[in-house]
Scaffold this active site. Structure first.
Site, PDB file in Angstrom:
ATOM      1  N   HIS A   1     -31.960 -61.895 -89.027  1.00 29.66           N
ATOM      2  CA  HIS A   1     -30.503 -62.003 -89.108  1.00 29.66           C
ATOM      3  C   HIS A   1     -29.878 -61.383 -87.866  1.00 29.66           C
ATOM      4  O   HIS A   1     -30.205 -60.256 -87.479  1.00 29.66           O
ATOM      5  CB  HIS A   1     -29.975 -61.298 -90.357  1.00 29.66           C
ATOM      6  CG  HIS A   1     -28.494 -61.465 -90.558  1.00 29.66           C
ATOM      7  ND1 HIS A   1     -27.954 -62.524 -91.250  1.00 29.66           N
ATOM      8  CD2 HIS A   1     -27.440 -60.726 -90.122  1.00 29.66           C
ATOM      9  CE1 HIS A   1     -26.639 -62.421 -91.264  1.00 29.66           C
ATOM     10  NE2 HIS A   1     -26.304 -61.342 -90.576  1.00 29.66           N
TER      11      HIS A   1
ATOM     12  N   CYS B   1     -24.045 -63.014 -84.281  1.00 26.18           N
ATOM     13  CA  CYS B   1     -23.793 -64.410 -84.672  1.00 26.18           C
ATOM     14  C   CYS B   1     -23.497 -64.547 -86.162  1.00 26.18           C
ATOM     15  O   CYS B   1     -23.041 -65.599 -86.610  1.00 26.18           O
ATOM     16  CB  CYS B   1     -24.992 -65.282 -84.312  1.00 26.18           C
ATOM     17  SG  CYS B   1     -25.330 -65.380 -82.540  1.00 26.18           S
TER      18      CYS B   1
ATOM     19  N   CYS C   1     -28.548 -62.450 -76.455  1.00 25.49           N
ATOM     20  CA  CYS C   1     -28.335 -62.197 -75.025  1.00 25.49           C
ATOM     21  C   CYS C   1     -26.852 -62.248 -74.695  1.00 25.49           C
ATOM     22  O   CYS C   1     -26.216 -63.302 -74.832  1.00 25.49           O
ATOM     23  CB  CYS C   1     -29.089 -63.235 -74.195  1.00 25.49           C
ATOM     24  SG  CYS C   1     -28.885 -63.006 -72.415  1.00 25.49           S
TER      25      CYS C   1
END
Length: 316
Positions: A129, A133, A144
């Protein structure tokens, strides 16, 4: 609630700052090289490097992370049964029963089935997870900030190519500008804006090349060992315990998992990775026999009733 939503909105806006910085540096380098220095003998190769760098960077940024399919979500009845159960041991047993129907071989550090409470899914092998996001990402490597995206199954090849073409772009600029850099220090370079562009192009290109070289080398090592960045720091746990080489099936097959079998497409930013991120071959195939429903792959591939629930081919 409104404050939390506003903070989340600000976070999303600020998360694009690293991408904008990289974009600004690259656009400046393009202007300085093409319009200020105007090295005609090298412009064709320069544009090849620039296009491949831009293409892979775009794909790394805008390829959505892959998430687990519906087969890994709890059904309505299983979800009710799980939520109504107060005992942790009983909840774990419910997850174990559900996991027997799925190609899941990794476990949590405690030995329990890996389950995401936020996404309400059983995590496939190598899935994690991402708090940035806010979703579970298949074969997650890391989040990143320089691409403002999760690097995982869907875009790992693009990310590796982005690093490779970034290095090529930097070393090409440094190599072709070097002679003018020497003239700058010797004081024979004509005065003008190009004089300072030469200095900064050389400095920026070398600085980025050195940092990219170490990062690219590290990821090449990860690919050869078939590990993600997360797995390099914390070995995946199987029924027999942690095994950092659990997914290592040999260097050639490890490369093919990421780049595909068609080597002519290895250096092109199109998706050629094997599978769909839900199932990965194991170094020790005998561990699959611990799940009776997965002991024989033919049982999944050739279901008598043709139902979706018995097809391992969907995961491979």
């Amino acid at each position: 609630m409104a404050l939390s939503r506003g903070l989340r909105c600000c976070q999303r806006v600020f998360s694009w700052i690293p991408v904008l910085i990289i974009t600004a540096v690259v656009l400046w380098s393009y202007y300085a090289y093409v319009f200020e220095l105007c090295l005609l003998a090298y412009l064709l190769l320069f544009h090849v490097c620039f296009v491949m760098f831009s293409w892979t960077y775009w794909k790394s940024i805008f390829t959505p992370p892959a998430s687990p399919c519906k087969k890994f979500q709890l059904s309505y009845s299983d979800k009710q049964r799980y939520e109504m159960e107060d005992r942790p041991d009983a909840q774990k047993q419910i997850l174990v029963e559900i996991a027997k129907k799925l190609p899941i071989f990794t476990r949590a550090q405690s030995g329990a089935i890996r389950f995401c409470d936020r996404c309400q899914v059983l995590k496939p092998d190598r899935c994690h997870h991402c708090s940035v996001c806010e979703m579970c990402v298949l074969k997650m490597d890391h989040h990143c900030p320089w691409v403002n995206n999760c690097v995982g199954f869907s875009n790992y090849k693009f990310f590796l190519l982005f690093l490779a073409y970034s290095m090529m772009y930097c070393i090409f600029i440094a190599a072709t500008v070097f002679q003018y850099f020497l003239k700058f220090w010797e004081g024979v370079l004509p005065n003008g804006p190009a004089k300072f562009h030469v200095l900064f192009l050389m400095f920026v290109a070398l600085m980025f090349f050195v940092s990219l070289m170490f990062l690219f080398g590290y990821h090449c090592w990860l690919v050869a060992k078939n590990r993600s960045t997360l797995e390099a720091f914390s070995a995946p746990v199987f029924a027999n315990g942690p095994d950092k080489n659990g997914f290592n099936v040999g260097t050639r097959r490890n490369l093919e998992q990421v780049f595909g079998e068609n080597r002519r497409l290895w250096f092109i930013p199109v998706f050629t990775s094997q599978g769909n991120g839900h199932y990965f071959a194991l170094k020790n195939r005998s561990s699959e026999s611990q799940n009776p429903l997965l002991a024989n792959e033919d049982m999944w591939e050739e279901s008598d009733d043709g139902s979706e629930e018995g097809s391992l081919g969907e995961f491979i």
